[in-house]
Scaffold this motif. Structure first.
Motif, PDB file in Angstrom:
ATOM      1  N   TRP A  29      10.914  33.678 -42.160  1.00 43.65           N
ATOM      2  CA  TRP A  29       9.943  33.974 -43.208  1.00 43.65           C
ATOM      3  C   TRP A  29      10.283  33.199 -44.473  1.00 43.65           C
ATOM      4  CZ3 TRP A  29       9.324  35.619 -48.134  1.00 43.65           C
ATOM      5  CH2 TRP A  29       8.062  36.072 -48.509  1.00 43.65           C
ATOM      6  N   ASP A  30      11.549  33.209 -44.871  1.00 45.79           N
ATOM      7  CA  ASP A  30      11.984  32.496 -46.077  1.00 45.79           C
ATOM      8  C   ASP A  30      11.699  30.992 -45.968  1.00 45.79           C
ATOM      9  OD1 ASP A  30      12.885  34.885 -47.153  1.00 45.79           O
ATOM     10  OD2 ASP A  30      14.993  34.502 -46.683  1.00 45.79           O
ATOM     11  N   ALA A  31      11.967  30.420 -44.799  1.00 48.31           N
ATOM     12  CA  ALA A  31      11.721  28.987 -44.597  1.00 48.31           C
ATOM     13  C   ALA A  31      10.226  28.685 -44.671  1.00 48.31           C
ATOM     14  CB  ALA A  31      12.291  28.550 -43.252  1.00 48.31           C
ATOM     15  N   TRP A  32       9.410  29.533 -44.071  1.00 50.13           N
ATOM     16  CA  TRP A  32       7.956  29.343 -44.107  1.00 50.13           C
ATOM     17  C   TRP A  32       7.452  29.451 -45.537  1.00 50.13           C
ATOM     18  CZ3 TRP A  32       4.143  33.054 -41.115  1.00 50.13           C
ATOM     19  CH2 TRP A  32       2.860  32.507 -41.137  1.00 50.13           C
ATOM     20  N   LYS A  33       7.987  30.415 -46.282  1.00 50.32           N
ATOM     21  CA  LYS A  33       7.579  30.621 -47.679  1.00 50.32           C
ATOM     22  C   LYS A  33       7.890  29.384 -48.524  1.00 50.32           C
ATOM     23  CE  LYS A  33       6.212  33.329 -51.091  1.00 50.32           C
ATOM     24  NZ  LYS A  33       4.817  33.698 -51.226  1.00 50.32           N
ATOM     25  N   ARG A  34       8.996  28.695 -48.222  1.00 44.97           N
ATOM     26  CA  ARG A  34       9.361  27.491 -48.981  1.00 44.97           C
ATOM     27  C   ARG A  34       8.334  26.377 -48.805  1.00 44.97           C
ATOM     28  NH1 ARG A  34      14.609  29.075 -47.569  1.00 44.97           N
ATOM     29  NH2 ARG A  34      14.668  27.717 -45.749  1.00 44.97           N
ATOM     30  N   LEU A  35       7.588  26.383 -47.705  1.00 38.83           N
ATOM     31  CA  LEU A  35       6.563  25.369 -47.469  1.00 38.83           C
ATOM     32  C   LEU A  35       5.197  25.782 -48.030  1.00 38.83           C
ATOM     33  CD1 LEU A  35       7.003  23.857 -43.901  1.00 38.83           C
ATOM     34  CD2 LEU A  35       7.547  22.859 -46.097  1.00 38.83           C
ATOM     35  N   GLU A  36       5.157  26.889 -48.733  1.00 34.20           N
ATOM     36  CA  GLU A  36       3.888  27.374 -49.256  1.00 34.20           C
ATOM     37  C   GLU A  36       3.155  26.272 -50.025  1.00 34.20           C
ATOM     38  OE1 GLU A  36       2.644  31.667 -50.563  1.00 34.20           O
ATOM     39  OE2 GLU A  36       3.971  30.766 -52.043  1.00 34.20           O
ATOM     40  N   ASP A  37       1.880  26.176 -49.782  1.00 33.65           N
ATOM     41  CA  ASP A  37       0.976  25.205 -50.396  1.00 33.65           C
ATOM     42  C   ASP A  37       1.144  23.783 -49.869  1.00 33.65           C
ATOM     43  OD1 ASP A  37      -0.328  27.172 -51.904  1.00 33.65           O
ATOM     44  OD2 ASP A  37       1.152  27.004 -53.506  1.00 33.65           O
ATOM     45  N   ALA A  38       1.984  23.575 -48.869  1.00 38.02           N
ATOM     46  CA  ALA A  38       2.034  22.264 -48.219  1.00 38.02           C
ATOM     47  C   ALA A  38       0.742  22.114 -47.418  1.00 38.02           C
ATOM     48  CB  ALA A  38       3.237  22.162 -47.285  1.00 38.02           C
ATOM     49  N   SER A  39       0.182  20.929 -47.408  1.00 37.77           N
ATOM     50  CA  SER A  39      -1.070  20.725 -46.682  1.00 37.77           C
ATOM     51  C   SER A  39      -0.817  20.785 -45.176  1.00 37.77           C
ATOM     52  CB  SER A  39      -1.680  19.374 -47.048  1.00 37.77           C
ATOM     53  OG  SER A  39      -0.920  18.322 -46.487  1.00 37.77           O
ATOM     54  N   ASP A  40      -1.876  21.118 -44.446  1.00 46.06           N
ATOM     55  CA  ASP A  40      -1.782  21.130 -42.983  1.00 46.06           C
ATOM     56  C   ASP A  40      -1.350  19.760 -42.472  1.00 46.06           C
ATOM     57  OD1 ASP A  40      -2.787  23.662 -43.232  1.00 46.06           O
ATOM     58  OD2 ASP A  40      -4.732  23.222 -42.338  1.00 46.06           O
ATOM     59  N   GLU A  41      -1.913  18.726 -43.068  1.00 47.85           N
ATOM     60  CA  GLU A  41      -1.594  17.359 -42.638  1.00 47.85           C
ATOM     61  C   GLU A  41      -0.112  17.046 -42.847  1.00 47.85           C
ATOM     62  OE1 GLU A  41      -2.768  12.820 -43.840  1.00 47.85           O
ATOM     63  OE2 GLU A  41      -4.330  14.354 -43.974  1.00 47.85           O
ATOM     64  N   ASN A  42       0.435  17.401 -43.994  1.00 48.43           N
ATOM     65  CA  ASN A  42       1.853  17.151 -44.258  1.00 48.43           C
ATOM     66  C   ASN A  42       2.743  17.947 -43.318  1.00 48.43           C
ATOM     67  OD1 ASN A  42       1.303  15.332 -46.273  1.00 48.43           O
ATOM     68  ND2 ASN A  42       1.667  16.770 -47.945  1.00 48.43           N
ATOM     69  N   ALA A  43       2.361  19.186 -43.041  1.00 49.23           N
ATOM     70  CA  ALA A  43       3.153  20.019 -42.131  1.00 49.23           C
ATOM     71  C   ALA A  43       3.126  19.442 -40.719  1.00 49.23           C
ATOM     72  CB  ALA A  43       2.638  21.449 -42.138  1.00 49.23           C
ATOM     73  N   ARG A  44       1.957  18.997 -40.282  1.00 52.49           N
ATOM     74  CA  ARG A  44       1.849  18.380 -38.950  1.00 52.49           C
ATOM     75  C   ARG A  44       2.686  17.114 -38.865  1.00 52.49           C
ATOM     76  NH1 ARG A  44      -3.744  19.381 -39.620  1.00 52.49           N
ATOM     77  NH2 ARG A  44      -4.296  21.299 -38.568  1.00 52.49           N
ATOM     78  N   GLN A  45       2.627  16.296 -39.906  1.00 57.56           N
ATOM     79  CA  GLN A  45       3.399  15.054 -39.903  1.00 57.56           C
ATOM     80  C   GLN A  45       4.888  15.332 -39.889  1.00 57.56           C
ATOM     81  OE1 GLN A  45       1.963  11.871 -39.604  1.00 57.56           O
ATOM     82  NE2 GLN A  45       4.082  11.510 -39.038  1.00 57.56           N
ATOM     83  N   ASP A  46       5.333  16.330 -40.627  1.00 52.69           N
ATOM     84  CA  ASP A  46       6.741  16.716 -40.632  1.00 52.69           C
ATOM     85  C   ASP A  46       7.175  17.147 -39.237  1.00 52.69           C
ATOM     86  OD1 ASP A  46       9.276  17.306 -41.937  1.00 52.69           O
ATOM     87  OD2 ASP A  46       8.736  19.418 -41.653  1.00 52.69           O
ATOM     88  N   TYR A  47       6.322  17.909 -38.561  1.00 53.79           N
ATOM     89  CA  TYR A  47       6.606  18.360 -37.197  1.00 53.79           C
ATOM     90  C   TYR A  47       6.744  17.162 -36.263  1.00 53.79           C
ATOM     91  CZ  TYR A  47       6.088  20.927 -32.813  1.00 53.79           C
ATOM     92  OH  TYR A  47       6.290  21.445 -31.571  1.00 53.79           O
ATOM     93  N   VAL A  48       5.783  16.247 -36.311  1.00 48.78           N
ATOM     94  CA  VAL A  48       5.806  15.055 -35.451  1.00 48.78           C
ATOM     95  C   VAL A  48       7.034  14.205 -35.748  1.00 48.78           C
ATOM     96  CG1 VAL A  48       4.621  12.872 -34.959  1.00 48.78           C
ATOM     97  CG2 VAL A  48       3.316  15.005 -35.078  1.00 48.78           C
ATOM     98  N   ASP A  49       7.338  14.013 -37.021  1.00 46.29           N
ATOM     99  CA  ASP A  49       8.514  13.212 -37.393  1.00 46.29           C
ATOM    100  C   ASP A  49       9.801  13.835 -36.857  1.00 46.29           C
ATOM    101  OD1 ASP A  49       6.828  11.465 -38.707  1.00 46.29           O
ATOM    102  OD2 ASP A  49       7.304  12.239 -40.720  1.00 46.29           O
ATOM    103  N   THR A  50       9.889  15.144 -36.898  1.00 46.30           N
ATOM    104  CA  THR A  50      11.076  15.830 -36.392  1.00 46.30           C
ATOM    105  C   THR A  50      11.209  15.632 -34.884  1.00 46.30           C
ATOM    106  OG1 THR A  50      10.948  17.483 -38.140  1.00 46.30           O
ATOM    107  CG2 THR A  50      12.241  18.075 -36.196  1.00 46.30           C
ATOM    108  N   ILE A  51      10.104  15.823 -34.155  1.00 48.54           N
ATOM    109  CA  ILE A  51      10.122  15.627 -32.699  1.00 48.54           C
ATOM    110  C   ILE A  51      10.494  14.188 -32.347  1.00 48.54           C
ATOM    111  CG2 ILE A  51       8.685  15.582 -30.611  1.00 48.54           C
ATOM    112  CD1 ILE A  51       9.344  18.384 -31.477  1.00 48.54           C
TER     113      ILE A  51
END
Length: 59
Positions: A29-51
């Motif tokens: 929950w704390d980690a998710w809260k830290r990403l608050e207001d990040a755009s869907d696109e940025n979150a998706r790109q972060d996920y892809v970059d990590t993979i």
């Protein structure tokens, strides 16, 4: 990865923080809260970059 996928799929944290002593749930929950207001696109790109980073490292 978990947090990026949650942010991309659901947007900002939409549940209350657990008051239970379950550490994993509170940490997620704390980690998710830290990403608050990040755009869907940025979150998706972060996920892809990590993979991709994991796949390249293991190749």
């Amino acid at each position: 990865m978990y947090v990026s996928s949650k942010q991309a799929a659901l947007g900002n944290v939409n549940i209350t923080r657990s008051g239970s002593p379950e550490f994993n749930g509170m940490a997620k929950w704390d980690a998710w809260k830290r990403l608050e207001d990040a755009s869907d696109e940025n979150a998706r790109q972060d996920y892809v970059d990590t993979i991709l980073g994991i796949l390249i490292k293991d190749a």
